[in-house]
Design a protein around this motif. Structure first.
Motif, PDB file in Angstrom:
ATOM      1  N   ARG A   3       0.836  -1.532   0.718  1.00 47.78           N
ATOM      2  CA  ARG A   3      -0.005  -0.223  -0.323  1.00 47.78           C
ATOM      3  C   ARG A   3       1.152   1.416  -0.043  1.00 47.78           C
ATOM      4  O   ARG A   3       0.919   2.387  -0.598  1.00 47.78           O
ATOM      5  N   THR A   5       4.160   1.466  -0.797  1.00 48.20           N
ATOM      6  CA  THR A   5       4.448   1.570  -2.522  1.00 48.20           C
ATOM      7  C   THR A   5       4.047   2.695  -3.890  1.00 48.20           C
ATOM      8  O   THR A   5       3.933   3.262  -4.530  1.00 48.20           O
ATOM      9  N   VAL A   6       2.619   2.087  -3.476  1.00 53.57           N
ATOM     10  CA  VAL A   6       1.489   2.437  -4.268  1.00 53.57           C
ATOM     11  C   VAL A   6       0.788   3.517  -3.882  1.00 53.57           C
ATOM     12  O   VAL A   6       1.178   4.495  -5.209  1.00 53.57           O
ATOM     13  N   THR A   7       1.298   3.762  -2.968  1.00 55.78           N
ATOM     14  CA  THR A   7       0.892   5.588  -2.575  1.00 55.78           C
ATOM     15  C   THR A   7       2.033   6.744  -2.697  1.00 55.78           C
ATOM     16  O   THR A   7       2.260   7.302  -3.388  1.00 55.78           O
ATOM     17  N   ILE A  10       1.596   7.132  -6.895  1.00 55.15           N
ATOM     18  CA  ILE A  10       0.806   7.747  -7.564  1.00 55.15           C
ATOM     19  C   ILE A  10       1.313   9.164  -7.146  1.00 55.15           C
ATOM     20  O   ILE A  10       1.511   9.809  -7.432  1.00 55.15           O
ATOM     21  N   ALA A  31       9.539   4.238  -3.444  1.00 61.85           N
ATOM     22  CA  ALA A  31       8.671   2.978  -3.889  1.00 61.85           C
ATOM     23  C   ALA A  31       9.432   2.168  -4.633  1.00 61.85           C
ATOM     24  O   ALA A  31       8.841   1.109  -4.536  1.00 61.85           O
TER      25      ALA A  31
END
Length: 53
Positions: A3, A5-7, A10, A31
């Protein structure tokens, strides 16, 4: 961890779109590190498995 990493991915994309190169590069590198840590932990958990006796 995935989560986070995705943040950061983005955040890097948004910062890149708005032209903040330094922030985008920093978020992308964070990330990338988090992604590789996640992959390593995932592989270790697959190898160990759930060996309860």
């Amino acid at each position: 961890m995935l989560r986070w990493t995705v943040t950061f991915i983005i955040l890097a994309i948004i910062a890149g779109v708005f032209g903040f190169g330094g922030i985008a590069a920093g978020a992308a590198s964070i990330a990338k590190v988090l992604f590789f840590i996640f992959i390593v932990l995932f592989i270790v958990s697959l190898i160990r498995g759930n060996k309860r006796v």
